[in-house]
Scaffold this active site. Structure first.
Site, PDB file in Angstrom:
ATOM      1  N   CYS A 103      -1.481  -6.788  -8.626  1.00 22.70           N
ATOM      2  CA  CYS A 103      -1.475  -6.802  -7.135  1.00 22.70           C
ATOM      3  C   CYS A 103      -0.782  -7.929  -6.629  1.00 22.70           C
ATOM      4  O   CYS A 103      -0.788  -8.956  -6.580  1.00 22.70           O
ATOM      5  CB  CYS A 103      -3.145  -7.059  -6.804  1.00 22.70           C
ATOM      6  SG  CYS A 103      -3.438  -7.045  -4.921  1.00 22.70           S
ATOM      7  N   ASP A 302      -5.577   0.129   1.529  1.00 25.61           N
ATOM      8  CA  ASP A 302      -4.928  -1.183   1.321  1.00 25.61           C
ATOM      9  C   ASP A 302      -4.545  -1.571   2.846  1.00 25.61           C
ATOM     10  O   ASP A 302      -3.445  -0.587   3.485  1.00 25.61           O
ATOM     11  CB  ASP A 302      -3.717  -1.241   0.554  1.00 25.61           C
ATOM     12  CG  ASP A 302      -3.427  -2.648  -0.054  1.00 25.61           C
ATOM     13  OD1 ASP A 302      -3.648  -3.643   0.912  1.00 25.61           O
ATOM     14  OD2 ASP A 302      -2.790  -2.855  -0.909  1.00 25.61           O
TER      15      ASP A 302
END
Length: 383
Positions: A103, A302
């Site tokens: 990430c 996201d």
């Protein structure tokens, strides 16, 4: 005796967190109270966290302590790369559906937090961080499930040494990235076709790896190019991407493309990224910009430009001859493009961004708290 202490005696250790965000995408950093993971490798620790402590992940990520789109990072002090001296600390990335292998937005947040903490019980190797006086930056080596990630954190001097400088972007060099498959034609079965697809019965997409595998498809290819990602209708596109992701996850061509050459535990499709090359505010000092909408986990979107997918997109663009080494490009999310700040600016081997603190939390579970015991998602109680 205060309330927090009495709850510790009743329910075990308090789980302590720091909340940050990167371009609006949250990172809940779990720095104390999570059960000690005893696996010799980071993947073994991830398996232990998933198999034995997934109820704790849900408590931290889901309501009432979190929310549907929460994202987290669980620090682990001892991994094989930490013990060998290659990494300063390890991390497990987590979301509403489980765990991820890499990430970027959380890596940016972690870089700042690890520089700023001076608690050696949280970060035993904090005093091994070295200030580069020329660049006024500190290097932090982070062991993520996908491998070793080199993070560079700009700092300012303080009476105690240094702290992170929020006015300058954190950057990181990720694990090796590559284009896994280009210009794949994927047939769409009649029962899965959506209105915006029109009369077409297939779509063309690419698969690329940047710490996780991404299916990259243009907004035009999925039929939402009327206004592009500048004014995308999330209510319409989210169900489409949900069905598409499930279908692609088991499609033979996608499965074949998502085979990591070194570790089969990385061999799965993580996300579908819709890309709009015609939308994107262009910051100073870059050659161009584009915007992406990242759909991952259990229907999460996201808010950040998705650092690991930025790496994947750079590798794909290089493989297609669309980018050259050293060329700087801005990668937006719909949030960063709206606010005209927070783009991740990347070259072929690095990417950068800014993360900001939100607050701190100390989570507990009281006896009799049925609602908060395991965590929940709002849609699960309305169906």
């Amino acid at each position: 005796m205060d309330v927090a202490r009495s709850l510790e005696l009743t329910t075990g250790e308090v789980i302590k967190c720091i909340d940050m965000h990167t371009t609006g995408e949250p990172t809940r950093i779990v720095y104390a109270g999570f059960p000690t993971l005893t696996g010799k490798t980071l993947f073994a620790q991830r398996d232990q966290a998933r198999d034995e402590y997934d109820h704790i992940r849900k408590r931290i990520m889901l309501e009432p302590r979190g929310h549907y789109d929460m994202y987290g990072a669980i620090l682990t002090q001892s991994t094989e790369l930490v013990e060998s001296g290659q990494a300063h600390i390890g991390v497990l990335f987590t979301h509403n559906g489980g765990f991820s292998t890499m990430c970027g937005h959380a890596t940016i947040a972690l870089g700042r937090f690890l520089v700023d903490t001076r608690d050696l019980t949280v970060f035993p190797k904090r005093n091994e961080l070295v200030l580069d006086t020329a660049s006024q930056a500190v290097a932090v080596n982070l062991h993520a499930p996908c491998g070793l990630v080199h993070v560079t954190v700009p700092v300012t001097s303080t009476a105690e040494g240094f702290k992170s400088d929020p006015s300058r972007a954190v950057s990181f060099v990720s694990t090796p990235a590559y284009a896994a498959a280009t210009n794949l034609t994927i047939p769409i079965p009649p029962e899965l076709r959506w209105n915006e697809l029109g009369t077409r019965d297939s779509i063309t997409l690419d698969v690329s790896y940047g710490g996780a595998f991404y299916a990259l498809v243009s907004v035009e290819e999925v039929g939402f190019n009327n206004r592009g990602l500048a004014k995308i209708d999330l209510d319409n596109i989210i169900p489409v991407l949900g069905q598409l992701q499930k279908y692609l996850t088991t499609h033979p061509d996608i499965v074949a493309a998502c085979q990591h050459p070194e570790d089969k535990r990385l061999s799965f499709l993580y996300s579908v990224m819709v890309v709009d090359p015609d939308v994107g505010d262009t910051p100073e000092g870059v050659d161009g910009a584009e915007t992406g909408l990242c759909f991952f986990a259990d229907s999460e979107i996201d808010r950040s430009p998705t650092g690991s997918c930025v790496v994947a997109r750079m590798a794909l663009a290089y493989a297609k001859g669309e980018r050259r080494i050293g060329q700087r490009w801005a990668y937006h999310s719909v949030v960063s493009n709206h606010f005209k700040m927070g783009a991740f600016v990347g070259e072929i081997v690095e990417t950068g961004g800014s993360a900001f603190y939100i607050g701190t939390s100390s989570f507990v579970v009281e006896e009799g708290d049925v609602t908060g015991h395991s965590g929940f998602m709002l849609k699960s109680v309305t169906q």
